[in-house]
Design an enzyme around this catalytic site. Sequence first.
Site, short mmCIF file in Angstrom:
data_model
loop_
_atom_site.label_atom_id
_atom_site.label_comp_id
_atom_site.label_asym_id
_atom_site.label_seq_id
_atom_site.Cartn_x
_atom_site.Cartn_y
_atom_site.Cartn_z
CB ALA A 46 43.91 47.42 49.64
CB THR A 59 52.06 47.35 46.00
OG1 THR A 59 52.80 46.58 45.14
CG2 THR A 59 50.94 46.88 46.41
N GLY A 103 53.77 44.49 48.19
CA GLY A 103 53.20 45.37 49.32
C GLY A 103 52.18 44.62 50.22
CB THR A 104 50.77 41.20 50.20
OG1 THR A 104 49.62 41.74 49.18
CG2 THR A 104 49.87 40.48 51.07
CE LYS A 143 53.98 42.07 44.20
NZ LYS A 143 53.14 43.59 43.75
CG ASN A 157 46.19 40.88 48.55
OD1 ASN A 157 45.22 40.68 48.33
ND2 ASN A 157 47.22 40.30 48.28
CG HIS A 162 53.93 38.25 44.15
ND1 HIS A 162 54.16 38.51 45.47
CD2 HIS A 162 52.44 38.60 44.13
CE1 HIS A 162 53.25 38.90 46.30
NE2 HIS A 162 52.16 39.08 45.42
CG HIS A 163 53.09 37.69 38.74
ND1 HIS A 163 53.47 38.89 38.21
CD2 HIS A 163 51.90 38.08 39.49
CE1 HIS A 163 52.82 39.90 38.52
NE2 HIS A 163 51.88 39.71 39.22
#
Length: 244
Positions: free
Chosen positions: A100, A77, A145-146, A139, A102, A135-136
């Site tokens: 995608a 992403t 992106g999600t 990233k 995700n 997120h971790h």
Amino acid sequence: MKIFLVGYGKMGKTIEKIAISRGHEIAGTLESQVENVGKLVKDSGANIAIEFTQPEGAVKNILSLMEVNIPTVCGTTGWLGKWDEVVSSCEKNNGAFFYASNYSLGVNLFFRLNRGLARLMKDYPEYKVGLKEIHHTEKKDAPSGTGITLAEGIQKERPEFTKLINDKCDNPGVLGIESFRMTNVPGTHSIHYTSPIDEIEIKHTAFSREGFALGAVVAAEWLLDKKGVRGMDDLMGSKEGEKF
């Protein structure tokens, strides 16, 4: 099928494990950016590539793979500013490209739930909407992106939101996404509708990377005999305008 993994970090290794368990062969792996990725993948005998790298190198990888007509599933992403360039290359080369933000089945069901709730809430302006994603720490892109896909889903149902920012925001016409980075968090996304008297929240929490990896392998299986630019709505049979 023979899969080449362009990107061999934690996600790539999880994809490898799942692909092998489903009877596929790993034709090769690539850990770092190289020139002419497409030729490398073509020479390996792979008939499809799965690309999970970093935003700064993803477009170069995808274009190289399109040029040698290798069907490509991409989960990187943060590069969608060059989306039109990738689509043009896929069409010019009569290729196959699947993207995608995700690949988790649960997340894609969550996308639909999000749009349905946004459609329901548009008649209740006293509720202010906001998004959060965690997120971790590895990233790189923020918002995720999600998170952006969730925000875009809301914007489709609520066109008064003309602007998206990476921060909390209560300004009219602006939709905010708050991004947090914590150790060992695969991904958590939540949408909040808050009024002066209560709050409605929907949330998706991933427990591991395996759901994302499985979705990417299933997408590769599905894409192998197809052409054009595809996504999870194609794979899952969703239709634009689907009612909640």
